[in-house]
Every structure is written in C-alpha cells, then in structure tokens.
Design an enzyme around this catalytic site. Sequence first.
Site, PDB file in Angstrom:
ATOM      1  N   ASP A  40     -30.710  87.441-108.423  1.00 42.91           N
ATOM      2  CA  ASP A  40     -31.383  87.642-107.125  1.00 42.91           C
ATOM      3  C   ASP A  40     -30.731  86.693-106.121  1.00 42.91           C
ATOM      4  O   ASP A  40     -30.823  85.467-106.271  1.00 42.91           O
ATOM      5  CB  ASP A  40     -32.885  87.351-107.268  1.00 42.91           C
ATOM      6  CG  ASP A  40     -33.667  87.703-106.008  1.00 42.91           C
ATOM      7  OD1 ASP A  40     -33.426  88.785-105.432  1.00 42.91           O
ATOM      8  OD2 ASP A  40     -34.531  86.908-105.602  1.00 42.91           O
ATOM      9  N   GLU A  65     -29.622  80.386-104.094  1.00 45.35           N
ATOM     10  CA  GLU A  65     -30.239  80.049-102.800  1.00 45.35           C
ATOM     11  C   GLU A  65     -29.465  78.891-102.157  1.00 45.35           C
ATOM     12  O   GLU A  65     -29.061  77.953-102.838  1.00 45.35           O
ATOM     13  CB  GLU A  65     -31.717  79.664-103.038  1.00 45.35           C
ATOM     14  CG  GLU A  65     -32.455  79.072-101.879  1.00 45.35           C
ATOM     15  CD  GLU A  65     -32.418  79.909-100.595  1.00 45.35           C
ATOM     16  OE1 GLU A  65     -32.662  81.123-100.653  1.00 45.35           O
ATOM     17  OE2 GLU A  65     -32.120  79.326 -99.540  1.00 45.35           O
ATOM     18  N   ASN A  92     -23.820  78.493-101.789  1.00 49.36           N
ATOM     19  CA  ASN A  92     -23.626  79.385-100.657  1.00 49.36           C
ATOM     20  C   ASN A  92     -22.983  80.654-101.204  1.00 49.36           C
ATOM     21  O   ASN A  92     -21.782  80.699-101.468  1.00 49.36           O
ATOM     22  CB  ASN A  92     -22.724  78.701 -99.630  1.00 49.36           C
ATOM     23  CG  ASN A  92     -22.529  79.561 -98.398  1.00 49.36           C
ATOM     24  OD1 ASN A  92     -22.881  80.745 -98.380  1.00 49.36           O
ATOM     25  ND2 ASN A  92     -21.943  78.977 -97.373  1.00 49.36           N
ATOM     26  N   ASP A 118     -31.134  86.753 -94.538  1.00 48.04           N
ATOM     27  CA  ASP A 118     -31.280  86.325 -93.143  1.00 48.04           C
ATOM     28  C   ASP A 118     -30.373  87.118 -92.232  1.00 48.04           C
ATOM     29  O   ASP A 118     -29.211  87.332 -92.524  1.00 48.04           O
ATOM     30  CB  ASP A 118     -30.955  84.837 -93.017  1.00 48.04           C
ATOM     31  CG  ASP A 118     -32.129  84.008 -93.462  1.00 48.04           C
ATOM     32  OD1 ASP A 118     -31.921  82.837 -93.768  1.00 48.04           O
ATOM     33  OD2 ASP A 118     -33.240  84.532 -93.502  1.00 48.04           O
ATOM     34  N   LYS A 122     -27.535  87.535 -83.643  1.00 44.36           N
ATOM     35  CA  LYS A 122     -26.610  87.499 -82.507  1.00 44.36           C
ATOM     36  C   LYS A 122     -25.185  87.806 -82.954  1.00 44.36           C
ATOM     37  O   LYS A 122     -24.786  87.419 -84.061  1.00 44.36           O
ATOM     38  CB  LYS A 122     -26.639  86.113 -81.859  1.00 44.36           C
ATOM     39  CG  LYS A 122     -27.955  85.800 -81.205  1.00 44.36           C
ATOM     40  CD  LYS A 122     -27.908  84.429 -80.575  1.00 44.36           C
ATOM     41  CE  LYS A 122     -29.269  84.052 -80.020  1.00 44.36           C
ATOM     42  NZ  LYS A 122     -29.411  82.625 -79.825  1.00 44.36           N
ATOM     43  N   ASP A 154     -36.010  94.573 -93.610  1.00 46.03           N
ATOM     44  CA  ASP A 154     -36.794  95.192 -92.547  1.00 46.03           C
ATOM     45  C   ASP A 154     -35.987  95.323 -91.262  1.00 46.03           C
ATOM     46  O   ASP A 154     -36.508  95.800 -90.264  1.00 46.03           O
ATOM     47  CB  ASP A 154     -38.071  94.369 -92.273  1.00 46.03           C
ATOM     48  CG  ASP A 154     -37.770  92.906 -91.972  1.00 46.03           C
ATOM     49  OD1 ASP A 154     -36.815  92.358 -92.566  1.00 46.03           O
ATOM     50  OD2 ASP A 154     -38.472  92.307 -91.139  1.00 46.03           O
TER      51      ASP A 154
HETATM   52  C1  LIG Z   1     -35.530  85.872 -95.274  1.00 45.74           C
HETATM   53  S1  LIG Z   1     -35.292  84.968 -96.723  1.00 45.74           S
HETATM   54  C2  LIG Z   1     -35.825  86.131 -97.955  1.00 45.74           C
HETATM   55  C3  LIG Z   1     -36.163  85.465 -99.243  1.00 45.74           C
HETATM   56  C4  LIG Z   1     -36.597  86.383-100.382  1.00 45.74           C
HETATM   57  N1  LIG Z   1     -35.478  87.159-100.870  1.00 45.74           N
HETATM   58  C5  LIG Z   1     -37.716  87.288 -99.961  1.00 45.74           C
HETATM   59  O1  LIG Z   1     -37.486  88.501 -99.852  1.00 45.74           O
HETATM   60  O2  LIG Z   1     -38.843  86.779 -99.766  1.00 45.74           O
HETATM   61  C6  LIG Z   1     -33.509  84.948 -96.985  1.00 45.74           C
HETATM   62  C7  LIG Z   1     -33.057  83.866 -97.931  1.00 45.74           C
HETATM   63  O3  LIG Z   1     -31.629  83.947 -98.108  1.00 45.74           O
HETATM   64  C8  LIG Z   1     -31.121  82.613 -98.117  1.00 45.74           C
HETATM   65  N2  LIG Z   1     -29.692  82.645 -97.760  1.00 45.74           N
HETATM   66  C9  LIG Z   1     -29.187  82.930 -96.536  1.00 45.74           C
HETATM   67  N3  LIG Z   1     -27.844  82.823 -96.553  1.00 45.74           N
HETATM   68  C10 LIG Z   1     -27.503  82.454 -97.815  1.00 45.74           C
HETATM   69  C11 LIG Z   1     -26.264  82.195 -98.456  1.00 45.74           C
HETATM   70  N4  LIG Z   1     -25.102  82.261 -97.782  1.00 45.74           N
HETATM   71  N5  LIG Z   1     -26.261  81.869 -99.768  1.00 45.74           N
HETATM   72  C12 LIG Z   1     -27.438  81.792-100.466  1.00 45.74           C
HETATM   73  N6  LIG Z   1     -28.648  82.012 -99.906  1.00 45.74           N
HETATM   74  C13 LIG Z   1     -28.688  82.340 -98.589  1.00 45.74           C
HETATM   75  C14 LIG Z   1     -31.974  81.901 -97.089  1.00 45.74           C
HETATM   76  O4  LIG Z   1     -31.917  80.488 -97.209  1.00 45.74           O
HETATM   77  C15 LIG Z   1     -33.352  82.480 -97.401  1.00 45.74           C
HETATM   78  O5  LIG Z   1     -34.018  81.740 -98.385  1.00 45.74           O
END
Ligand SMILES: C[S@@+](CC[C@H](N)C(=O)[O-])C[C@H]1O[C@@H](n2cnc3c(N)ncnc32)[C@H](O)[C@@H]1O
Length: 211
Positions: A40, A65, A92, A118, A122, A154
């Site tokens: 995940d 994460e 990352n 995320d 922009k 979404d």
């Molecule tokens: C909007 S949250 C959604 C979390 C979860 N999947 C949910 O549906 O509730 C997006 C997650 O992706 C992580 N994320 C964003 N860019 C990332 C990256 N380059 N590598 C790992 N995680 C990342 C963010 O820190 C955040 O915890």
Amino acid sequence: MPRVRVHQHVNPLSPFYRQEPKPIQFSRVFADPGLPLHLDIGCARGRFLLKMAEIEPGWNFLGVEIREPLVNEANRIAAEENLHNLHYAFANAMFWLDVLLSEVPNGTLQMVTIQFPDPWFKKKHVKRRMVNKELVDAIIVKLADSGRIFLQTDIEFLAEEIFNLFRQNEVVREIEIDANPFQVKTEREVAVEDKGQPVYRKKFEKIGKSV
Ligand SMILES: C[S@@+](CC[C@H](N)C(=O)[O-])C[C@H]1O[C@@H](n2cnc3c(N)ncnc32)[C@H](O)[C@@H]1O
C-alpha cells in the site's frame, strides 16, 4: 494515546526526501516472508493495512509512507497488536520503490493499492506528485502475472492522470469497478464518502508480455 502530529504535506523533492532508503529485509520484518505480498503506497497512518493484516493472516502487508513519524507510530501499533504479517517503511516512493523492494523477486508482488495520493493541484507542483512513470514501472516489474493494482482517488483530473500512466503499459489490462473490492476502507475514503463526494476507482491486472 494521542495521535502523532505531523505536517500535512512534505516536499518530496527536498534533499532530505531524496535520500536512498535501505532495501527491506523481508526475512526480518515478516514472520513468513513466503506469504503473498500486498503493498500500500502512501499509507499515511496505516490503519487500512492494520485491519487488513488482522483479517487476512495468509498475506503479508507492507505500507510505504514519506512522513516518518507516521511510519514509526504504525510499526509500534503493529508490534503491540502482535501482527507479524505487517510492516511499514519510511521512503519517498516516487524515487525509491525499486530500491526498497530490491529483495522482492521480479514477478512476485500480488497486490498494490494506491489510495487518495496527495494531489499537489498546482501546475508548478506537478513534479511532486507521487504517481509518476518511475513508480509505475517499478510496480509493474515486481508484479506477478495476474497480480492486481487497485487505485482510488476523489480528484477527477488526478484519477485520469494516474489511470493513464498505467494504461500506457501494455502488460496490464484495465478492469472497471465501482466499489472498493476490500472489506476495509481507508481513512480518507471514509471522510470523502461521508461528505457524499464521488470516488474514482480502477483496477489493473498484469497479463504478461506474451498476451
Ligand atoms: C491523502 S493521504 C491518503 C492516505 C491513505 N492512503 C488514505 O487513503 O487514507 C496521501 C498519503 O500519501 C503520502 N505520500 C505522498 N507522497 C508520497 C511519496 N512520494 N512517497 C510516499 N508517500 C507519499 C502522504 O504523506 C500521505 O500520507
């Protein structure tokens, strides 16, 4: 115990998040590294996987994460719950998924979920989006034949962007779905559905090079 406090977003292009992670040693983090693996990506606090690991003891679950305090907290909870088929890794994913998974033999990953990544809406932030070609390529290499990818978000324009990245790959086929195929919803999914907002979902399945 109070939830650990973290920044809502971190800049994945900053030098700190460009550091190479160590490959995950599967024999150390899972009691039975031979179980099928569900990955995940962008798991946040990891509650989706926590519940999945409880109800599916025949699978290993790995969350990735970028916000390290969330990873530490999630691993602490997994240990408290005695879940030996669950692990979270700080990395990352847009740069380092291949390194993180270098112990996973190619063609063996059974399930990948990317849920509400995320958006970085922009235009000037396009390069910060987690789901890029490198990430998709790293997933596809590790995915088993008939291995599946489940995507949901979404944000409509972001959904199309992500779906298109997978569509460009001839070894996966697209499967229409209108509901989450798992028994568990993510935290973001619950929040979006509670507001009555739409969720865009898609499944892809690896069909192998010969098809
Ligand atoms: C909007 S949250 C959604 C979390 C979860 N999947 C949910 O549906 O509730 C997006 C997650 O992706 C992580 N994320 C964003 N860019 C990332 C990256 N380059 N590598 C790992 N995680 C990342 C963010 O820190 C955040 O915890």
